[in-house]
Design a protein around this motif. Structure first.
Motif, PDB file in Angstrom:
ATOM      1  N   PHE A 100       0.865  -1.366  -0.121  1.00 26.43           N
ATOM      2  CA  PHE A 100       0.046   0.044  -0.068  1.00 26.43           C
ATOM      3  C   PHE A 100       0.969   1.147  -0.202  1.00 26.43           C
ATOM      4  N   GLU A 101       0.347   2.392  -0.478  1.00 24.06           N
ATOM      5  CA  GLU A 101       1.065   3.337  -0.598  1.00 24.06           C
ATOM      6  C   GLU A 101       1.085   4.271   1.001  1.00 24.06           C
ATOM      7  N   PRO A 102       2.257   4.926   1.383  1.00 25.43           N
ATOM      8  CA  PRO A 102       2.577   5.417   2.641  1.00 25.43           C
ATOM      9  C   PRO A 102       1.316   6.011   3.140  1.00 25.43           C
ATOM     10  N   ILE A 118      -1.217   3.502   4.105  1.00 21.79           N
ATOM     11  CA  ILE A 118      -0.682   2.621   5.338  1.00 21.79           C
ATOM     12  C   ILE A 118      -1.190   3.563   6.430  1.00 21.79           C
ATOM     13  N   ILE A 134      -3.543   2.329   9.421  1.00 23.54           N
ATOM     14  CA  ILE A 134      -3.127   2.260  10.965  1.00 23.54           C
ATOM     15  C   ILE A 134      -4.141   3.036  11.942  1.00 23.54           C
ATOM     16  N   THR A 149       6.327  -1.395   0.175  1.00 21.41           N
ATOM     17  CA  THR A 149       6.373  -0.154   0.623  1.00 21.41           C
ATOM     18  C   THR A 149       6.811   0.157   2.149  1.00 21.41           C
ATOM     19  N   TYR A 150       7.032   1.386   2.355  1.00 26.92           N
ATOM     20  CA  TYR A 150       7.477   1.608   3.802  1.00 26.92           C
ATOM     21  C   TYR A 150       6.689   2.812   4.066  1.00 26.92           C
ATOM     22  N   LEU A 151       6.110   2.898   5.337  1.00 26.19           N
ATOM     23  CA  LEU A 151       5.418   3.973   5.978  1.00 26.19           C
ATOM     24  C   LEU A 151       6.375   5.321   6.056  1.00 26.19           C
ATOM     25  N   LYS A 152       7.509   4.858   6.790  1.00 24.54           N
ATOM     26  CA  LYS A 152       8.430   6.002   6.897  1.00 24.54           C
ATOM     27  C   LYS A 152       9.504   5.736   5.997  1.00 24.54           C
TER      28      LYS A 152
END
Lengths: 589, 297
Positions: free
Chosen positions: A113-115, A118, A122, B241-244
């Motif tokens: 998922f795209e940040p 995400i 959350i 992907t990465y949150l941060k």
């Protein structure tokens, strides 16, 4: 939503299948409780739902498991992971991130998922489980209940339509259990999430679920709606499953109803005019006059002029000695100087007493127990065991006199066979009658036939019994048990506790299970924030609603029902005896 | 038991050390390792060691961690100095103390001519000890000031495969729990009448006894964790992907440049100097460089 047909599965290296022809259909939005004795294949069945079995496990798999029409064997695991979330018993084994946010983000990140997405997921997931304020908190700073809710949130962030949970509340205190179960129930109601929950604590969960499925020896042997499941009590008794007290009460009174909650039971009793027929509750024999719960096994009753006369055979009371075997004065203790866990504990325990310590996770129960075995040293105050100050001592000093069964019995098993395990202590302590002690202790725990087996290869219940046998063979004067009932089924709990009770051992045990405490303890301590807030006989403590509330405990259902009826009773047997003596005409049996 | 856990877990604060980007921390550690290996001058080595220790002051580490560090450093430095002082084999060497004389019956023969403490050995041991101590201290400082998730992202940012980085970080994450479990097993043995600290067979038996339950528990825990992360789609896709997203600050960039430049310079200077001393290459234009190497490095 879930359709399982003729499912057979054998783990690699095993000859006997763990699942034997399972057929199960679960509709969308159903909340199903899957229960059964330890080792019956419940957890294995859960793992088939998101394809971990057979994709990751290997082994021999046959039959069909369809989730939302997708055959798990033929599907990509990523696809199935989106549909089925798995939550396990111990949150500490699942959480690997140090902050809540990172833990919940893990799944959506893996699903690419795209940040921004995400971040949104959350927020939503934490909101649903009531942990939105803890987003940036350290996972180490959370309570057991909060950690488990984070595990649920980390699954919800992937938005699965099915949540499969393997004993998610077995290690939790009553407050944590309520937190998690209420959250799951809300998910089920509001989001129509299908829930499949594995748990031994059937008596606590029955009121939350729509349907109860029971497994035994790899097969589904029972499948009924929760409202009707307890019409077949013989199945539950046969498998050693605990029954909700309201159900047990109604059945014992001969009422053909299975209320799962206190409210339901009261409604049924009112309908049967039990309360109205008890015109003068004062005339009912006060419960304090009844010698003990267990004496009721040997009780016969006669009704003479509306007064109950009890003929009591000699009750098996513990041989109490008034000399204190444990004496604690103003005990302060903690793992960091500015953060005390125990705050001024004063306590005396006499020889032959069985003391249950209750309270929330983190209230200091285990820390107190560790002091009794000289594993910890007081920061302030003193602890005397057998009249000896524990400060200059270590656990070795009390070897043979103090036995400790840890919460995780696996850490107590380091020998090559169950027999060696029981022999280890007596050999080290140079006892004479070693072989007799070994045989007796294994026999007492019903594992004599497993004496040559490797302890770590035994089932969870058998491992606990081996650990207990390793302590019993030493025959210590004081036995300390740190939450011995965690994750154990009723048969294992009863076997162990009955032995200690019949042996008249001095015993101190921590437990979250108020029914076990009531049944086996001669005295209950309630702890809250490092202090003892209630201390007395089980029946006295159970009446102290305010202290129970402070420690996030509640009265057992049967006590609440008895309170409503205006009488003092502390077990189903007591209440039934009192109601039938006072009110025989109301009996329909 | 809880003490053991707090030693192994990072202490997260808002200090200048904590704010350094994890990738920068890893690069600083690698650069420092090169510097420590290249240096021979005891004074410069001691300066490097003090600089690393100053990092602990800047990071405001709790007392329990400082005590742990001190204990580790004492054992490491003392052990290295002592072993080098006894077994120093280079010549010339000056005996400052005789432990076993060559004439001593049996032992003199067994030790092949006696056992001595050499002055040069002490000197060499001190350099070796400081070298190891600098790297160990910096490594601990990095681990104790970096959240495991940031460390994971840092490693991924430096092109370590995600699966490998995840395994490394998770292993570190579970280390405190394993330490707690070992302490429990030792306590269990003591309560059953066994003295694990008894010299000889006691210690060996203890180690063997610890192995079975802790390994069995590790296997069980690993199994649960594996199933848990698999059910969260771990490795179900080639990419993720990465949150941060980690972002270097200007300060991070300066720090990296300074450390990488210093490490590269020291290694090159030492290399040139060693070519000169071994007679492979010499040019008078590099005299100032040789002087720096001889005097400070």
């Amino acid at each position: 939503m879930i359709e399982i047909k003729d499912l057979w599965y054998t783990y690699p290296g095993r000859s006997e299948p763990t699942l034997k022809g399972i057929n199960l259909t679960v509709e969308k939005g159903e909340f199903v409780l899957l229960t059964g004795p330890t080792g019956c294949g419940k957890s294995t069945l859960l793992k088939t739902l998101n394809g971990i079995i057979p994709h990751e496990s290997g082994g021999i798999f046959s039959g069909s498991v369809k989730v939302k029409g997708l055959e798990t064997v033929d599907s990509n695991q990523m696809e199935i992971s989106k549909e089925v979330g798995l939550v396990f018993q111990n949150p500490d084994d699942q959480i690997f991130s140090t902050t809540v946010e990172d833990e919940v983000a893990f799944g959506p990140e893996n699903l690419c998922f795209e940040p921004k997405e995400i971040d949104r997921k959350i927020g939503e997931a934490l909101e649903i489980v009531g942990m939105a304020d803890h987003r940036l908190a350290s996972t180490n700073a959370l309570s057991g209940g909060q950690k488990q809710r984070i595990c649920i949130a980390s699954m919800l962030a992937m938005m699965p339509e099915i949540l499969a949970m393997d004993e998610p509340v077995s290690q939790m205190d009553p407050m944590g259990t309520r937190e998690v179960l209420n959250t799951v129930r809300e998910l089920n109601r509001k989001l129509k999430t299908t829930i499949l929950l594995v748990e031994h604590r059937l008596h606590e969960l029955a009121s939350f679920v729509d349907r109860i499925v029971i497994m035994d020896d790899g097969k589904i042997i029972f499948d009924q709606p929760a409202s009707k499941a307890f019409d077949y009590l013989e199945v539950f008794y046969r498998l050693g499953l605990r029954i909700p007290e309201p159900v047990e009460l109604c059945h014992s009174l001969g009422i053909k109803a299975s209320p799962l909650s206190v409210k339901g039971a009261i409604a049924v009793l009112n309908r049967e005019n039990f309360k109205e027929n008890i015109k003068d509750p004062q005339n009912i024999l006060n419960v304090e006059e009844i010698p003990s719960i267990h004496a009721l096994d040997n009780l016969s009753t006669h009704v003479v002029d509306n007064h109950s006369i009890y003929e009591i055979k000699t009750p098996s009371k513990p041989a109490l000695d008034n000399s204190p075997i444990i004496s604690i004065q103003d005990l302060w203790s903690g793992y960091e100087k500015n953060k005390m866990v125990l705050k001024g504990i004063n306590l005396e325990i006499n020889k032959g007493e069985r003391v249950a310590i209750m309270g929330t996770n983190g209230s200091g129960k285990s820390t107190l127990l560790l002091h009794l075995a000289a594993i910890l040293k007081p920061h302030k105050g003193n602890v005397k065991v057998f009249g000896e100050d524990t400060r200059p001592k270590n656990p070795y000093s009390f070897a043979g006199r103090v036995g400790f069964v840890f919460q995780n019995p696996d850490l107590m098993l380091f020998c090559d066979s169950a027999e060696e395990e029981a022999r280890f202590g007596p050999v080290q302590l140079k006892y004479n009658d070693i072989e007799e002690r070994v045989r007796e202790s294994l026999e007492a725990m019903s594992i004599l036939h497993l004496k040559h087996d490797h302890p770590q290869a035994l089932s969870r219940g058998q491992r606990l019994r081996t650990a207990v046998a390793s302590v019993l063979s030493i025959n210590p004067e004081i036995i300390l048990l740190d939450e011995p009932t965690t994750g154990q089924d009723r048969v294992n709990i009863e076997q162990m506790m009955d032995f200690f009770k019949n042996n008249n051992s001095t015993m101190v045990f921590c437990t979250h299970d108020i029914e076990v405490a009531m049944s086996y303890a001669t005295r209950i301590l309630v702890m809250n924030e490092g202090q003892i807030i209630a201390d007395g006989k089980g029946k006295e403590v159970i009446k102290d609603v305010e202290s129970l509330r402070k420690a996030s405990l509640t009265q057992p259902p049967v006590v609440k029902i008895a309170n409503h009826l205006g009488i003092d009773a502390f077990s189903v047997k007591e209440l039934v005896e009192m109601l039938t003596c006072r009110n025989p005409e109301a009996m329909k049996c | 038991m809880i003490g053991a856990r707090s030693i192994a877990e990072p202490t997260i604060k808002d200090t200048v050390i904590h704010r350094i980007d994890p990738r920068a921390k890893i690069l600083i550690l690698i650069s420092t390792a090169f510097i420590a290996v290249a240096l021979d001058n005891p004074k410069t080595m001691f300066l490097l060691f003090l600089t690393v220790l100053f990092g602990f002051a800047l990071a405001r580490m709790p007392a329990i961690k400082i005590k742990t560090l001190a204990l580790l450093l004492v054992f490491l430095i003392w052990g290295t100095i002592y072993s080098q002082a006894l077994f120093y084999s280079q010549l010339p060497r000056t005996v400052i103390f005789t432990i076993i004389s060559p004439d001593f019956p049996v032992l003199g023969w067994l030790t092949n001519g006696g056992l001595f403490v050499y002055e040069e050995g002490l000197h060499h041991g001190a350099i070796q000890g400081l070298r190891s101590a600098s790297i160990l201290s910096l490594g601990l400082l990095m681990c104790w000031t970096t959240d495991s998730r940031d460390m994971l992202n840092g490693m991924v940012g430096l092109k370590v495969p995600y699966s490998v980085a995840f395994m490394v970080v998770t292993a570190v994450r579970f280390l405190p729990i394993i330490i707690t479990e070992i302490a429990t097993v030792v306590t269990v043995q003591r309560l059953r009448g066994f003295n694990p600290k008894r010299i000889g067979s006691g210690m060996i038996k203890t180690l063997l006894n610890i192995l079975t339950p802790t390994l069995a528990n590790c296997v069980r825990r690993t199994g649960t964790l594996a199933v848990s992360i698999q059910s969260r789609a771990f490795r179900s896709n080639l990419n993720r992907t990465y949150l941060k997203k980690l972002k270097f600050s200007d300060a991070d960039k300066i720090v990296i440049v300074v450390f990488v430049f210093t490490a590269t310079s020291i290694v090159i200077i030492k290399f040139l100097y060693s070519m000169y001393t071994s007679g492979i290459y010499y040019t008078s234009g590099l005299r100032p460089v040789y002087a720096i190497a001889r005097g400070y490095l």
